[in-house]
Design a protein around this motif. Sequence first.
Motif, short mmCIF file in Angstrom:
data_model
loop_
_atom_site.label_atom_id
_atom_site.label_comp_id
_atom_site.label_asym_id
_atom_site.label_seq_id
_atom_site.Cartn_x
_atom_site.Cartn_y
_atom_site.Cartn_z
N GLN A 40 0.80 -1.22 0.00
CA GLN A 40 0.00 0.00 0.00
C GLN A 40 0.83 1.28 0.00
O GLN A 40 0.47 2.26 -0.63
N HIS A 41 1.93 1.27 0.74
CA HIS A 41 2.69 2.50 0.96
C HIS A 41 4.04 2.54 0.26
O HIS A 41 4.73 3.55 0.33
N ARG A 45 8.16 3.72 3.15
CA ARG A 45 7.19 3.96 4.22
C ARG A 45 6.62 2.64 4.75
O ARG A 45 6.39 2.49 5.95
N GLY A 46 6.40 1.67 3.86
CA GLY A 46 5.90 0.37 4.29
C GLY A 46 6.87 -0.33 5.23
O GLY A 46 6.46 -0.94 6.21
N SER A 47 8.15 -0.22 4.94
CA SER A 47 9.17 -0.81 5.82
C SER A 47 9.19 -0.12 7.18
O SER A 47 9.35 -0.78 8.21
N PRO A 70 -4.54 3.62 6.19
CA PRO A 70 -4.80 3.92 4.78
C PRO A 70 -3.83 4.96 4.24
O PRO A 70 -3.30 5.78 4.99
N THR A 71 -3.61 4.93 2.96
CA THR A 71 -2.67 5.87 2.34
C THR A 71 -3.21 7.28 2.29
O THR A 71 -2.45 8.22 2.22
N LEU A 76 -5.44 13.56 3.71
CA LEU A 76 -6.67 14.11 4.24
C LEU A 76 -6.37 15.11 5.35
O LEU A 76 -6.92 16.20 5.38
N ARG A 77 -5.47 14.76 6.26
CA ARG A 77 -5.11 15.68 7.34
C ARG A 77 -4.51 16.96 6.78
O ARG A 77 -4.81 18.05 7.24
#
Length: 88
Positions: A40-41, A45-47, A70-71, A76-77
């Motif tokens: 997903q990332h 970032r996934g690691s 979620p990605t 969103l923030r």
Amino acid sequence: MTWLLVQLLRAYRAVISPLYGQVCRYYPSCSAYALGAVEQHGAWRGSLLAARRLARCHPWTAGGYDPVPPTTARRLRASEQGEACSTS
């Protein structure tokens, strides 16, 4: 790089993970979490997410349901903060 990590994680889940059985305190298991995070990332970032999860996995943790974030959460923030700043 992402493709290589995904293949390594799938190999681990197919060969090594069954030897341990169901011992993970979290759902999904740490290896499933790492695979999902990298897919997903991306590799970097996934690691980092997988390493953070492994650091939380110890005998004194309560465990429980811990999905891959979620990605869109970061985007969103950031957009919410931008809207808040533009209305001020």
